[in-house]
Design a protein around this motif. Sequence first.
Motif, PDB file in Angstrom:
ATOM      1  N   MET A  48     -62.520   8.590   0.963  1.00 37.65           N
ATOM      2  CA  MET A  48     -61.114   8.294   1.259  1.00 37.65           C
ATOM      3  C   MET A  48     -60.209   8.724   0.112  1.00 37.65           C
ATOM      4  N   ARG A  49     -60.677   8.498  -1.135  1.00 36.24           N
ATOM      5  CA  ARG A  49     -59.897   8.916  -2.303  1.00 36.24           C
ATOM      6  C   ARG A  49     -59.713  10.428  -2.313  1.00 36.24           C
ATOM      7  N   GLU A  50     -60.737  11.151  -1.923  1.00 37.42           N
ATOM      8  CA  GLU A  50     -60.634  12.612  -1.883  1.00 37.42           C
ATOM      9  C   GLU A  50     -59.608  13.061  -0.840  1.00 37.42           C
ATOM     10  N   ARG A  51     -59.581  12.383   0.313  1.00 37.78           N
ATOM     11  CA  ARG A  51     -58.602  12.735   1.343  1.00 37.78           C
ATOM     12  C   ARG A  51     -57.172  12.424   0.895  1.00 37.78           C
ATOM     13  N   VAL A  52     -57.005  11.321   0.160  1.00 37.97           N
ATOM     14  CA  VAL A  52     -55.674  10.989  -0.357  1.00 37.97           C
ATOM     15  C   VAL A  52     -55.188  12.094  -1.294  1.00 37.97           C
ATOM     16  N   GLN A  53     -56.065  12.532  -2.195  1.00 40.05           N
ATOM     17  CA  GLN A  53     -55.680  13.597  -3.117  1.00 40.05           C
ATOM     18  C   GLN A  53     -55.362  14.885  -2.377  1.00 40.05           C
ATOM     19  N   GLU A  54     -56.129  15.156  -1.309  1.00 38.54           N
ATOM     20  CA  GLU A  54     -55.854  16.357  -0.519  1.00 38.54           C
ATOM     21  C   GLU A  54     -54.502  16.237   0.186  1.00 38.54           C
ATOM     22  N   LEU A  55     -54.174  15.027   0.671  1.00 40.04           N
ATOM     23  CA  LEU A  55     -52.870  14.825   1.297  1.00 40.04           C
ATOM     24  C   LEU A  55     -51.747  15.078   0.298  1.00 40.04           C
ATOM     25  N   LEU A  56     -51.907  14.601  -0.925  1.00 37.84           N
ATOM     26  CA  LEU A  56     -50.876  14.827  -1.942  1.00 37.84           C
ATOM     27  C   LEU A  56     -50.737  16.312  -2.258  1.00 37.84           C
ATOM     28  N   ARG A  57     -51.869  17.029  -2.276  1.00 39.21           N
ATOM     29  CA  ARG A  57     -51.795  18.482  -2.519  1.00 39.21           C
ATOM     30  C   ARG A  57     -51.087  19.188  -1.371  1.00 39.21           C
ATOM     31  N   GLN A  58     -51.356  18.770  -0.139  1.00 37.31           N
ATOM     32  CA  GLN A  58     -50.698  19.391   0.998  1.00 37.31           C
ATOM     33  C   GLN A  58     -49.198  19.106   0.998  1.00 37.31           C
ATOM     34  N   LEU A  59     -48.840  17.887   0.590  1.00 37.91           N
ATOM     35  CA  LEU A  59     -47.408  17.563   0.503  1.00 37.91           C
ATOM     36  C   LEU A  59     -46.703  18.426  -0.537  1.00 37.91           C
ATOM     37  N   GLY A  60     -47.455  18.897  -1.529  1.00 34.51           N
ATOM     38  CA  GLY A  60     -46.876  19.740  -2.560  1.00 34.51           C
ATOM     39  C   GLY A  60     -46.414  21.093  -2.052  1.00 34.51           C
ATOM     40  N   ARG A  61     -46.937  21.528  -0.891  1.00 37.31           N
ATOM     41  CA  ARG A  61     -46.502  22.835  -0.364  1.00 37.31           C
ATOM     42  C   ARG A  61     -45.357  22.722   0.642  1.00 37.31           C
ATOM     43  N   LEU A  62     -44.767  21.518   0.715  1.00 35.89           N
ATOM     44  CA  LEU A  62     -43.640  21.336   1.623  1.00 35.89           C
ATOM     45  C   LEU A  62     -42.416  22.158   1.209  1.00 35.89           C
ATOM     46  N   ASP A  63     -42.261  22.380  -0.110  1.00 38.53           N
ATOM     47  CA  ASP A  63     -41.084  23.125  -0.576  1.00 38.53           C
ATOM     48  C   ASP A  63     -41.030  24.511   0.054  1.00 38.53           C
ATOM     49  N   ALA A  64     -42.179  25.172   0.168  1.00 32.66           N
ATOM     50  CA  ALA A  64     -42.201  26.510   0.754  1.00 32.66           C
ATOM     51  C   ALA A  64     -41.844  26.458   2.237  1.00 32.66           C
ATOM     52  N   VAL A  65     -42.376  25.459   2.957  1.00 30.58           N
ATOM     53  CA  VAL A  65     -42.052  25.324   4.386  1.00 30.58           C
ATOM     54  C   VAL A  65     -40.582  25.006   4.570  1.00 30.58           C
ATOM     55  N   ARG A  66     -40.046  24.126   3.716  1.00 23.19           N
ATOM     56  CA  ARG A  66     -38.633  23.759   3.826  1.00 23.19           C
ATOM     57  C   ARG A  66     -37.721  24.972   3.613  1.00 23.19           C
ATOM     58  N   ALA A  67     -38.095  25.816   2.665  1.00 26.23           N
ATOM     59  CA  ALA A  67     -37.279  27.005   2.413  1.00 26.23           C
ATOM     60  C   ALA A  67     -37.268  27.928   3.635  1.00 26.23           C
ATOM     61  N   GLN A  68     -38.432  28.063   4.292  1.00 27.59           N
ATOM     62  CA  GLN A  68     -38.489  28.900   5.491  1.00 27.59           C
ATOM     63  C   GLN A  68     -37.643  28.310   6.613  1.00 27.59           C
ATOM     64  N   VAL A  69     -37.682  26.991   6.746  1.00 24.96           N
ATOM     65  CA  VAL A  69     -36.874  26.343   7.790  1.00 24.96           C
ATOM     66  C   VAL A  69     -35.395  26.520   7.480  1.00 24.96           C
ATOM     67  N   ARG A  70     -35.014  26.258   6.221  1.00 25.90           N
ATOM     68  CA  ARG A  70     -33.593  26.339   5.848  1.00 25.90           C
ATOM     69  C   ARG A  70     -33.048  27.745   6.084  1.00 25.90           C
ATOM     70  N   ASN A  71     -33.871  28.779   5.832  1.00 30.16           N
ATOM     71  CA  ASN A  71     -33.431  30.164   6.015  1.00 30.16           C
ATOM     72  C   ASN A  71     -33.736  30.699   7.412  1.00 30.16           C
ATOM     73  N   ARG A  72     -34.281  29.810   8.269  1.00 31.27           N
ATOM     74  CA  ARG A  72     -34.666  30.203   9.630  1.00 31.27           C
ATOM     75  C   ARG A  72     -35.600  31.416   9.623  1.00 31.27           C
ATOM     76  N   GLU A  73     -36.578  31.381   8.753  1.00 27.36           N
ATOM     77  CA  GLU A  73     -37.581  32.452   8.642  1.00 27.36           C
ATOM     78  C   GLU A  73     -38.895  32.074   9.326  1.00 27.36           C
ATOM     79  N   ILE A  74     -38.895  30.997  10.085  1.00 28.16           N
ATOM     80  CA  ILE A  74     -40.114  30.514  10.725  1.00 28.16           C
ATOM     81  C   ILE A  74     -39.757  30.041  12.132  1.00 28.16           C
ATOM     82  N   SER A  75     -40.658  30.265  13.077  1.00 23.35           N
ATOM     83  CA  SER A  75     -40.402  29.844  14.450  1.00 23.35           C
ATOM     84  C   SER A  75     -40.601  28.345  14.590  1.00 23.35           C
ATOM     85  N   ARG A  76     -40.111  27.806  15.710  1.00 19.89           N
ATOM     86  CA  ARG A  76     -40.250  26.372  15.938  1.00 19.89           C
ATOM     87  C   ARG A  76     -41.719  25.970  16.055  1.00 19.89           C
ATOM     88  N   LEU A  77     -42.510  26.770  16.784  1.00 25.28           N
ATOM     89  CA  LEU A  77     -43.933  26.424  16.941  1.00 25.28           C
ATOM     90  C   LEU A  77     -44.676  26.517  15.617  1.00 25.28           C
TER      91      LEU A  77
END
Length: 676
Positions: free
Chosen positions: A112-141
Amino acid sequence: MAGRKRSVRVKIFAILLLPVSALTVIWGFAAALSVQTGLEYVQIGRVYEHVVAPARIVLTELQNERLRSLSYLGSTNSFHADMDSQHEQTDTAAEALEAHAAMAEDDTPPAMRERVQELLRQLGRLDAVRAQVRNREISRLDALEEYSSIAEVGFQVYDRLMISPDLDLVGQTKAIILVGRAREIVSQQSALLAGTIGAGKMSENERASFAEMVGQRRLLYQLGTSQLDNELRQPYVVLNASPVYADYLALEKGVTEVVRPGKVLPIEAARWQATAETVSVTLDRLGGEIAARITARAAPLAEGVLWRVALLTVLGLVAVVVTVFFSFRFARRLAAELAGLRHAALDLAHRRLPDVVRRLRNGEDVDVAAETPPLAVVRNTTEVDDVTEAFASVQRTAVEAAVSQAQLRKGVGMVFLNLARRSQSLLHRQLDQLDTLERQVSDPAVVEQLFGIDHLTTRMRRHAEGLIILSGAVPGRGWRDPVSLYDVARAAVEEVEDYLRVLVSVPQEAALLGPAVTDVIHLVAELVENATIFSPPNTQVFVRGEVVARGFVIEVEDRGLGIGAEELAHLNERLANPPEFDLADSDRLGLFVVGRLAQRHGIRVSLRPSPYGGTTAIALLPMELVVENTPEAYSVERLIPQQPALTPVPGSGPTDNLPRRVRQASLAPQLRGEKP
């Protein structure tokens, strides 16, 4: 260094002398596990407080961010302040989860501790997804998939919550996790419709994705609620009977059955948003309440674990007595059975199977059934019986495989032989026709071209004979009377493409017995060809011969780059002990042929470094093959025509004894294909 080996009988009795100690260790280990289980019940509360609850908050904020991001992608409005505000809330929840997880690190199960750490690592890549959404460089799906993949890691944290050994608690935990996953799909549906409603239309892919979500949500929700006990299921029964849930089902059905790709959505945004949000919030609230109630159920179970520790101690003592009694009773019988099995297995491995393989290599027919009789072993124990049957199966499989391989090798050899015989016949006819043309044509240029074709055909004939040799047969060419070894060496050189580089220095006082002439010519030709191929084109290759105490030696020396010591030793081993022909090693055909020919006539072939940096191949012909070159033997002096057979070509390089080839004029007639 291997340890000292002992018999099965000794090992069995050694085990029997230590049963009490072994079982005592087992008791201690089992008791420790039981105490640890009790502690885990206590730890459930801390894990829920510092991991499960913060993770639920993160998932909720992540779902809200997903909804706002798809709404933004589905609209044409450039205003995204509410989306930026949600970003901050998601980041705050992630920071809180990281802090709480560190506080409960020792209480959290490793998976469970390993999954928590993996979740935190995945949350760290939200900035890149947010930038794509803000610039409309990614589809809705695609945006939906990105956020959902991160949420999936969060649900995997719940999957690792199985820290209770109580099956009822485990079952209820799994059930509430399934309901939570159904709630996640509700959030995905809301996000997808938020984007499509804003755009006013839904694509075919989006409609298909929504329909798939509907099926998954209903399945997970049904599975989860059906596995909950009556007490925990009751809130969901109330929800299912509510008007808002009925309206939600109707909206789902409307999207999947009414909406068509590219058409305007007949669903009101406000109605869907209000209904979906109510269902989602209700599911989230119920999930948190039921998870807390499940956690509370674990505390009273710790006391029962301690009672089981005491019971385990008593049962362990009984197990010691029973183990000692039955172990000594059956030890002697088991040792006898294993000894019989060992004897049968060794007889199979060291005598019977090697004998079958040897007979197959010698070309004998082998009856698989007769060669694989049942093993004569006393089998009163199930495991011994199973092992005996396994050995019998291995025996049959090994013999069948050996027979199949022998048949395959024989078939391949017959294919080689058939093709080579056909090619050999055609090449002999071609040589006869070329010889006739050479006698009829007087134009020097045409004669020179015919000589080139003649030489090429001679090399092709050698390759065809190589296939015959690999198949185990003997080439058709052969002579009854001895032939001068000088003529043998010259004939071998004439079968090499770059023969002008070869200097032959072989005395004429020795001759080779007729039956070995063809094979020795082929052997020397292969060695000379290797020497010309693996040496610079501006260097010469030397073929020398002399009579020695044990026979006649032919040396082929090149001025190439030589062969490494390790590779040289490997090649010498293969020449001294030719292996069976391997189809996968086709680039070593010449080596196989030389090895086979040398083995057939007792010729010793070896390679060694040359003083000039290249390689020297040495072929020692045994005394039994060499005779004195008497007048009865064919010799160059007696058989060379009166006219000069070899004429130097001006400007063609060194004037040696092979500057220009006049077809086979300097060879004994039997080496030109003529009958002696």
